[in-house]
Design an enzyme around this catalytic site. Structure first.
Site, PDB file in Angstrom:
ATOM      1  N   SER A 144       0.818  -1.244   0.064  1.00 25.81           N
ATOM      2  CA  SER A 144      -0.034  -0.226   0.026  1.00 25.81           C
ATOM      3  C   SER A 144       0.783   1.067   0.125  1.00 25.81           C
ATOM      4  O   SER A 144       1.676   1.478   0.788  1.00 25.81           O
ATOM      5  CB  SER A 144      -0.880   0.054   1.305  1.00 25.81           C
ATOM      6  OG  SER A 144      -1.511   1.239   1.448  1.00 25.81           O
ATOM      7  N   LYS A 170      -1.164  -1.032  -4.438  1.00 26.11           N
ATOM      8  CA  LYS A 170      -2.304  -0.166  -4.156  1.00 26.11           C
ATOM      9  C   LYS A 170      -1.841   1.204  -3.862  1.00 26.11           C
ATOM     10  O   LYS A 170      -1.063   1.540  -3.081  1.00 26.11           O
ATOM     11  CB  LYS A 170      -2.941  -0.753  -2.927  1.00 26.11           C
ATOM     12  CG  LYS A 170      -3.837   0.070  -1.969  1.00 26.11           C
ATOM     13  CD  LYS A 170      -4.572  -0.677  -1.045  1.00 26.11           C
ATOM     14  CE  LYS A 170      -4.913  -0.166   0.204  1.00 26.11           C
ATOM     15  NZ  LYS A 170      -5.668  -0.623   1.095  1.00 26.11           N
ATOM     16  N   LYS A 172      -2.935   5.172  -2.846  1.00 24.22           N
ATOM     17  CA  LYS A 172      -3.912   5.763  -1.917  1.00 24.22           C
ATOM     18  C   LYS A 172      -4.493   7.121  -3.036  1.00 24.22           C
ATOM     19  O   LYS A 172      -3.698   7.590  -3.564  1.00 24.22           O
ATOM     20  CB  LYS A 172      -3.423   6.465  -0.791  1.00 24.22           C
ATOM     21  CG  LYS A 172      -3.107   5.240   0.452  1.00 24.22           C
ATOM     22  CD  LYS A 172      -4.425   4.800   0.773  1.00 24.22           C
ATOM     23  CE  LYS A 172      -4.114   3.659   1.979  1.00 24.22           C
ATOM     24  NZ  LYS A 172      -5.355   3.143   2.679  1.00 24.22           N
ATOM     25  N   GLU A 222     -11.095   0.622  -3.926  1.00 20.82           N
ATOM     26  CA  GLU A 222     -11.499   0.123  -2.463  1.00 20.82           C
ATOM     27  C   GLU A 222     -12.266   1.683  -1.576  1.00 20.82           C
ATOM     28  O   GLU A 222     -11.536   2.533  -1.820  1.00 20.82           O
ATOM     29  CB  GLU A 222     -10.309  -0.044  -1.808  1.00 20.82           C
ATOM     30  CG  GLU A 222     -10.522  -0.471  -0.386  1.00 20.82           C
ATOM     31  CD  GLU A 222      -9.178  -1.027   0.231  1.00 20.82           C
ATOM     32  OE1 GLU A 222      -8.049  -0.963  -0.515  1.00 20.82           O
ATOM     33  OE2 GLU A 222      -8.927  -1.350   1.254  1.00 20.82           O
ATOM     34  N   ASP A 247     -13.883  -1.957   2.392  1.00 17.25           N
ATOM     35  CA  ASP A 247     -13.188  -1.950   3.654  1.00 17.25           C
ATOM     36  C   ASP A 247     -13.777  -1.515   4.867  1.00 17.25           C
ATOM     37  O   ASP A 247     -14.632  -2.500   5.522  1.00 17.25           O
ATOM     38  CB  ASP A 247     -11.795  -1.165   3.408  1.00 17.25           C
ATOM     39  CG  ASP A 247     -10.969  -1.117   4.634  1.00 17.25           C
ATOM     40  OD1 ASP A 247     -11.191  -1.841   5.574  1.00 17.25           O
ATOM     41  OD2 ASP A 247      -9.894  -0.525   4.628  1.00 17.25           O
ATOM     42  N   LYS A 271     -10.011  -7.545   7.450  1.00 16.08           N
ATOM     43  CA  LYS A 271      -9.089  -7.076   8.356  1.00 16.08           C
ATOM     44  C   LYS A 271      -9.752  -7.343   9.852  1.00 16.08           C
ATOM     45  O   LYS A 271     -10.715  -7.272  10.122  1.00 16.08           O
ATOM     46  CB  LYS A 271      -9.096  -5.431   8.515  1.00 16.08           C
ATOM     47  CG  LYS A 271      -8.208  -4.717   7.292  1.00 16.08           C
ATOM     48  CD  LYS A 271      -8.220  -3.259   7.588  1.00 16.08           C
ATOM     49  CE  LYS A 271      -7.475  -2.725   6.456  1.00 16.08           C
ATOM     50  NZ  LYS A 271      -7.803  -1.038   6.488  1.00 16.08           N
ATOM     51  N   GLY A 299      -4.321  -4.484   5.977  1.00 14.42           N
ATOM     52  CA  GLY A 299      -3.405  -4.319   6.636  1.00 14.42           C
ATOM     53  C   GLY A 299      -3.628  -2.878   7.528  1.00 14.42           C
ATOM     54  O   GLY A 299      -4.011  -2.075   6.930  1.00 14.42           O
TER      55      GLY A 299
END
Ligand code: NPG
Length: 377
Positions: A144, A170, A172, A222, A247, A271, A299
């Site tokens: 990430s 991934k 952000k 996401e 998520d 998660k 994570g």
């Protein structure tokens, strides 16, 4: 629930909690802010046999969800730990039920359950992966990547992770830092496995901007919208070609089932902290697998404790996408376990030792500890 039999009951003598502050190797920026330090709670279940270790993955501020470290500290010491010590002899499968009268605080509950589970499995010499239902001995590792100062820097940073062997990237995103960032990474690296994470930063009014991401052939987008925007996510899904992954919205197996039924989630990030523990995480996995919805392991910048447990979880058969199960050195120069997770050919190994399968580096643990409290029977 685990198929291979329940874990042993353990006699809890007490529970120790510590707040740790561990520096990150580089600042980590998401749509909700920048972190340079991981503030996390480590839990130790004290028993007459092996102690068990867990981790409460809250951040210092309630920006990702309503939970935060001092809140978790308070609810654990005031309510959750006394309830567990009151029962004393406890099986890991009973922990969620014992804690269920206390609403919410799933990350706090998950950390306590993991400590009890680790102690129980260590007493049986049984690895967590085997107990949860792992079917592989290593898991593909994704990374990430936080928001950088500009797209060129982002490309540099992503290039470093690809060179290290990470199998999926991934990035952000947030409003104003989405299409250009994604285009830069796609243009620079071609057909890599790429996905984006908005951490709930958009509204349905942004659907046209989010639809622009369709041309990058992303694995998924996401959590574009708010945690409680289930019907809005379903509406957005009808307007995008990119699969929507949830998520923050998926706080339980029930929430996962509802999201799938509504058409709000084509993919689910699991998660353990967010759903209240590794056993509920397995239940989320089972719901998704039965519905044919792929899952991957998210994570929360875990220390070596949670990172080992995440590798075990990510080895279950429904985890068909690479997770944010990266090497410890992605975040930390020094971890609190003696054998931090490393990247081997783009994979992280599922520990095979008893319990979470890693040992605590007591010196490192002490060095990072800023607060400590023990409740005993
Ligand atoms: O690899 O552990 C990791 C970090 C993965 O991006 C990651 N976590 O929203 O998924 C997330 C994000 C996060 C970070 C969430 C910090 C909350 C706190």
């Amino acid at each position: 629930m685990p198929t291979s039999g329940d874990a042993a009951a353990i006699a809890l003598d007490g529970i120790e909690m510590r707040v740790l502050r561990i520096p990150l190797v580089s600042p980590f920026t998401t749509s909700f802010g920048t972190e340079t330090m991981r503030e996390v709670i480590v839990v130790r279940a004290l028993t007459d046999g092996a102690d068990g270790w867990g981790e409460i993955v809250t951040a210092s501020a309630p920006l990702y969800s309503s939970e935060y470290t001092q809140g978790a500290w308070d609810v654990a010491l005031r309510w959750l730990i006394p309830a567990l010590l009151d029962v004393r002899t406890v099986r890991p499968e009973e922990v969620a039920g014992i804690l269920s009268p206390f609403l919410g605080h799933r990350m706090a509950k998950a950390g306590l359950e993991l400590a009890v589970l680790d102690a129980a499995l260590r007493s049986q010499g049984r690895p967590l992966g085997q107990y949860l239902g792992a079917v592989t001995d290593r898991v593909p590792s994704g990374v990430s990547v936080g928001i950088q100062s500009d797209p060129a820097v982002l490309v540099d940073v992503v290039g470093g992770y690809l060179d290290a062997g990470y199998r999926r990237i991934k990035i952000k995103i947030k409003p104003g830092r989405d299409v250009a960032d994604t285009a830069a990474v796609r243009d620079a690296f071609g057909a890599i496995g790429l996905q984006v994470d908005a951490n709930a930063a958009y509204t349905l009014a942004d659907a046209d901007v989010l639809a622009e991401l369709d041309r990058f052939d992303l694995l998924l987008i996401e959590q574009p919208l708010a945690e409680d925007d289930l019907t809005e996510h379903a509406e957005l899904a009808r307007r995008l070609r990119t699969p929507i992954c949830l998520d923050e919205s998926v706080v339980s197996a029930k929430a996962a089932a509802d999201a799938i039924a509504l058409g709000s989630a084509a993919v689910v990030n699991i998660k353990a902290g967010r759903v209240g523990g590794y056993l509920e995480a397995v239940a989320v996995h089972d719901v998704c697998r039965a519905a044919g919805v792929p899952v991957w392991c998210g994570g929360m910048l875990e220390t070596g404790i949670g990172r080992a447990a995440n590798a075990a979880l990510a080895a279950l058969p429904g985890f068909t996408l690479p997770g944010d199960v990266s090497a410890s050195d992605r975040f930390y120069a020094r971890d609190i376990v003696t054998e931090p997770a490393v990247l081997e050919d783009g994979y992280v190994r599922v520990p095979t030792g008893p319990g979470i399968g890693v040992e605590i580096d007591v010196l490192a643990l002490d060095d990072f500890t800023v607060a400590r409290e023990t409740l005993r029977r």
